[in-house]
Structure formats: C-alpha cells, structure tokens
Design an enzyme around this catalytic site. Sequence first.
Site, PDB file in Angstrom:
ATOM      1  N   HIS A   1       1.417   3.496  -1.078  1.00 10.46           N
ATOM      2  CA  HIS A   1       2.765   3.850  -0.625  1.00 10.46           C
ATOM      3  C   HIS A   1       2.786   5.260  -0.046  1.00 10.46           C
ATOM      4  O   HIS A   1       1.938   6.097  -0.364  1.00 10.46           O
ATOM      5  CB  HIS A   1       3.743   3.731  -1.779  1.00 10.46           C
ATOM      6  CG  HIS A   1       4.052   2.315  -2.151  1.00 10.46           C
ATOM      7  ND1 HIS A   1       4.994   1.990  -3.091  1.00 10.46           N
ATOM      8  CD2 HIS A   1       3.556   1.133  -1.696  1.00 10.46           C
ATOM      9  CE1 HIS A   1       5.071   0.672  -3.199  1.00 10.46           C
ATOM     10  NE2 HIS A   1       4.198   0.131  -2.369  1.00 10.46           N
TER      11      HIS A   1
ATOM     12  N   CYS B   1       9.356   3.055  -5.558  1.00 12.14           N
ATOM     13  CA  CYS B   1       9.166   1.973  -6.527  1.00 12.14           C
ATOM     14  C   CYS B   1       8.894   2.598  -7.901  1.00 12.14           C
ATOM     15  O   CYS B   1       8.787   3.827  -8.026  1.00 12.14           O
ATOM     16  CB  CYS B   1       7.987   1.090  -6.104  1.00 12.14           C
ATOM     17  SG  CYS B   1       6.371   1.888  -6.251  1.00 12.14           S
TER      18      CYS B   1
ATOM     19  N   GLU C   1       4.780   7.725  -0.659  1.00 17.10           N
ATOM     20  CA  GLU C   1       4.932   8.754  -1.688  1.00 17.10           C
ATOM     21  C   GLU C   1       3.587   9.051  -2.353  1.00 17.10           C
ATOM     22  O   GLU C   1       3.243  10.210  -2.593  1.00 17.10           O
ATOM     23  CB  GLU C   1       5.924   8.290  -2.774  1.00 17.10           C
ATOM     24  CG  GLU C   1       7.301   7.925  -2.244  1.00 17.10           C
ATOM     25  CD  GLU C   1       7.463   6.441  -1.937  1.00 17.10           C
ATOM     26  OE1 GLU C   1       8.564   5.922  -2.171  1.00 17.10           O
ATOM     27  OE2 GLU C   1       6.488   5.803  -1.465  1.00 17.10           O
TER      28      GLU C   1
ATOM     29  N   CYS D   1       5.584   4.717  -7.901  1.00 21.61           N
ATOM     30  CA  CYS D   1       5.758   6.000  -7.213  1.00 21.61           C
ATOM     31  C   CYS D   1       6.680   6.928  -8.008  1.00 21.61           C
ATOM     32  O   CYS D   1       6.467   8.145  -8.038  1.00 21.61           O
ATOM     33  CB  CYS D   1       6.279   5.785  -5.804  1.00 21.61           C
ATOM     34  SG  CYS D   1       5.065   5.035  -4.702  1.00 21.61           S
TER      35      CYS D   1
END
Length: 153
Positions: free
Chosen positions: A78, A106, A80, A109
């Site tokens: 991801h 999410c 992040e 993260c």
Amino acid sequence: MDRPSWDEYFMKIARLVSERSTCLRRKVGAIIVSNKRIVSTGYNGAPRGLDHCLDIGCLREKLGIPSGERHELCRGAHAEQNAIIQAASSGNSMEGATMYCTTAPCSTCSKMIINAGIERLVLGERYPDELGEEMIREAGIETGFLVLNTVDE
C-alpha cells in the site's frame, strides 16, 4: 491569486504521487510531511523487482476478493506502507509528522502509521475497513478529510 492552503498543497502532491500506482483497482498516493517538508512519498504497487499487476493482472480480481478484505492476498504494498518504508530506509523520523493520503488506511497500514509516530492524517476518501478507522481513532491521531476538485486547476 488564490494560494492553496498547506493541506491543499500537500494533498495535491499526494494525488500526483498516486498516478505512479500500478494497481488496477485503486490508485493511492501518500506523502509524509514534517515541518512543512516532504519526508517521503509512496504509491501502491508490487515490491521492487517484481512484476506489476498492470503487466500480469490482478490476483484479487481473479480470486473475487472485495475491496477492504484479505489484504494479504495482493502483490502490492500500500501507498502508506511504501511511504513509511521509504522514510525509515532513509533514516527520517516520522515522529509527530502528518501523512497525506488519497484514501483512508486499511487496518494493516493503520498499525504502521500508529507505530511510526505519525500524529495527523489528511485523507481524500474513505476505505471499506472499519477496523483501520477505529484503531486510528483509538490512538488519538488527528484525522480530517480533504476532497479536492478532480479537474486540473
């Protein structure tokens, strides 16, 4: 002449970073800012040296996995995660920093954001992962949403 606020300025940069994404489902960009300086950037895509979903297709699509579920069944990291990894590998502290991200984090993260010491999130849109939102709230991380025009200014 209208100057963008700092939040608008950094969110526009996060949106630009998202254009590098190799995800077929959702293009996400993230930047970490400390003292009005960009510490790192990240976008979602396969780890370095591995084939991208753009090239080989989306595993999650093939398996019929809905957005926000079973994050471990994805080739990509991801945005992040990539921003946090980039900052850490460069030796940059994220303690007290702000993360600008085009999509809310999410749950995976969210844990990384909390442990990195990031104290503020500016987000472009929601993500279907209630646990992620709940953990961010519980950690006391200041969070706000900033939706920008989709038309180039």
